[in-house]
Design a protein around this motif. Structure first.
Motif, PDB file in Angstrom:
ATOM      1  N   LEU A  26     -46.435 -88.174  -5.950  1.00  0.00           N
ATOM      2  CA  LEU A  26     -46.273 -88.778  -4.626  1.00  0.00           C
ATOM      3  C   LEU A  26     -45.507 -87.852  -3.691  1.00  0.00           C
ATOM      4  O   LEU A  26     -45.909 -87.647  -2.543  1.00  0.00           O
ATOM      5  CB  LEU A  26     -45.547 -90.116  -4.761  1.00  0.00           C
ATOM      6  CG  LEU A  26     -45.253 -90.849  -3.453  1.00  0.00           C
ATOM      7  CD1 LEU A  26     -46.552 -91.287  -2.790  1.00  0.00           C
ATOM      8  CD2 LEU A  26     -44.376 -92.043  -3.716  1.00  0.00           C
ATOM      9  N   SER A  29     -47.745 -84.642  -2.934  1.00  0.00           N
ATOM     10  CA  SER A  29     -48.896 -84.923  -2.073  1.00  0.00           C
ATOM     11  C   SER A  29     -48.461 -85.221  -0.644  1.00  0.00           C
ATOM     12  O   SER A  29     -49.151 -84.852   0.308  1.00  0.00           O
ATOM     13  CB  SER A  29     -49.721 -86.073  -2.639  1.00  0.00           C
ATOM     14  OG  SER A  29     -48.983 -87.275  -2.636  1.00  0.00           O
ATOM     15  N   THR A  30     -47.322 -85.850  -0.478  1.00  0.00           N
ATOM     16  CA  THR A  30     -46.819 -86.116   0.862  1.00  0.00           C
ATOM     17  C   THR A  30     -46.366 -84.825   1.536  1.00  0.00           C
ATOM     18  O   THR A  30     -46.663 -84.589   2.710  1.00  0.00           O
ATOM     19  CB  THR A  30     -45.643 -87.108   0.806  1.00  0.00           C
ATOM     20  OG1 THR A  30     -46.095 -88.310   0.189  1.00  0.00           O
ATOM     21  CG2 THR A  30     -45.121 -87.425   2.186  1.00  0.00           C
ATOM     22  N   CYS A  32     -47.394 -81.807   0.960  1.00  0.00           N
ATOM     23  CA  CYS A  32     -48.464 -80.830   1.132  1.00  0.00           C
ATOM     24  C   CYS A  32     -49.688 -81.409   1.830  1.00  0.00           C
ATOM     25  O   CYS A  32     -50.768 -80.826   1.753  1.00  0.00           O
ATOM     26  CB  CYS A  32     -48.877 -80.274  -0.225  1.00  0.00           C
ATOM     27  SG  CYS A  32     -47.540 -79.430  -1.073  1.00  0.00           S
ATOM     28  N   SER A  33     -49.545 -82.527   2.513  1.00  0.00           N
ATOM     29  CA  SER A  33     -50.715 -83.180   3.097  1.00  0.00           C
ATOM     30  C   SER A  33     -51.283 -82.408   4.277  1.00  0.00           C
ATOM     31  O   SER A  33     -52.485 -82.410   4.505  1.00  0.00           O
ATOM     32  CB  SER A  33     -50.378 -84.605   3.512  1.00  0.00           C
ATOM     33  OG  SER A  33     -49.478 -84.589   4.594  1.00  0.00           O
ATOM     34  N   GLY A  34     -50.459 -81.764   5.084  1.00  0.00           N
ATOM     35  CA  GLY A  34     -50.951 -80.975   6.209  1.00  0.00           C
ATOM     36  C   GLY A  34     -51.393 -81.815   7.390  1.00  0.00           C
ATOM     37  O   GLY A  34     -52.032 -81.305   8.298  1.00  0.00           O
ATOM     38  N   VAL A  35     -51.100 -83.086   7.424  1.00  0.00           N
ATOM     39  CA  VAL A  35     -51.529 -83.944   8.521  1.00  0.00           C
ATOM     40  C   VAL A  35     -50.897 -83.501   9.832  1.00  0.00           C
ATOM     41  O   VAL A  35     -51.567 -83.433  10.852  1.00  0.00           O
ATOM     42  CB  VAL A  35     -51.181 -85.424   8.219  1.00  0.00           C
ATOM     43  CG1 VAL A  35     -51.456 -86.306   9.408  1.00  0.00           C
ATOM     44  CG2 VAL A  35     -51.967 -85.888   7.024  1.00  0.00           C
ATOM     45  N   ASN A  36     -49.635 -83.189   9.824  1.00  0.00           N
ATOM     46  CA  ASN A  36     -48.962 -82.771  11.051  1.00  0.00           C
ATOM     47  C   ASN A  36     -49.518 -81.453  11.561  1.00  0.00           C
ATOM     48  O   ASN A  36     -49.598 -81.245  12.764  1.00  0.00           O
ATOM     49  CB  ASN A  36     -47.454 -82.654  10.829  1.00  0.00           C
ATOM     50  CG  ASN A  36     -46.809 -84.008  10.628  1.00  0.00           C
ATOM     51  OD1 ASN A  36     -47.323 -85.009  11.100  1.00  0.00           O
ATOM     52  ND2 ASN A  36     -45.710 -84.028   9.916  1.00  0.00           N
ATOM     53  N   LYS A  39     -52.698 -82.259  13.401  1.00  0.00           N
ATOM     54  CA  LYS A  39     -52.397 -82.974  14.636  1.00  0.00           C
ATOM     55  C   LYS A  39     -51.872 -82.003  15.682  1.00  0.00           C
ATOM     56  O   LYS A  39     -52.252 -82.080  16.853  1.00  0.00           O
ATOM     57  CB  LYS A  39     -51.378 -84.074  14.370  1.00  0.00           C
ATOM     58  CG  LYS A  39     -51.056 -84.912  15.585  1.00  0.00           C
ATOM     59  CD  LYS A  39     -50.048 -85.996  15.220  1.00  0.00           C
ATOM     60  CE  LYS A  39     -49.679 -86.814  16.415  1.00  0.00           C
ATOM     61  NZ  LYS A  39     -48.888 -86.089  17.379  1.00  0.00           N
TER      62      LYS A  39
END
Length: 58
Positions: A26, A29-30, A32-36, A39
């Motif tokens: 958890l 994965s958080t 290394c998610s790359g969401v930011n 965005k």
């Protein structure tokens, strides 16, 4: 302290390791998610019109 030791003895080591690995998964994965990152690139592209793709439909 005796309660904690008895609790750990009563639990199977497999259950403890499974919970530990799920927590690590958890966190990784958080992180290394790359969401930011995605965005930020989208915000930059919308702020700079020269980076936007030109439409071929007129």
């Amino acid at each position: 302290m005796k309660n904690l030791i008895n609790f750990l003895k009563n639990r199977q080591i497999r259950q403890i390791v499974t919970i530990f690995l799920a927590g690590i998964l958890l966190i990784v994965s958080t992180a290394c998610s790359g969401v930011n990152l995605l965005k930020d690139k989208a915000d930059e592209a919308s702020a700079r019109p020269e980076l936007q793709k030109k439409s071929s439909i007129r």
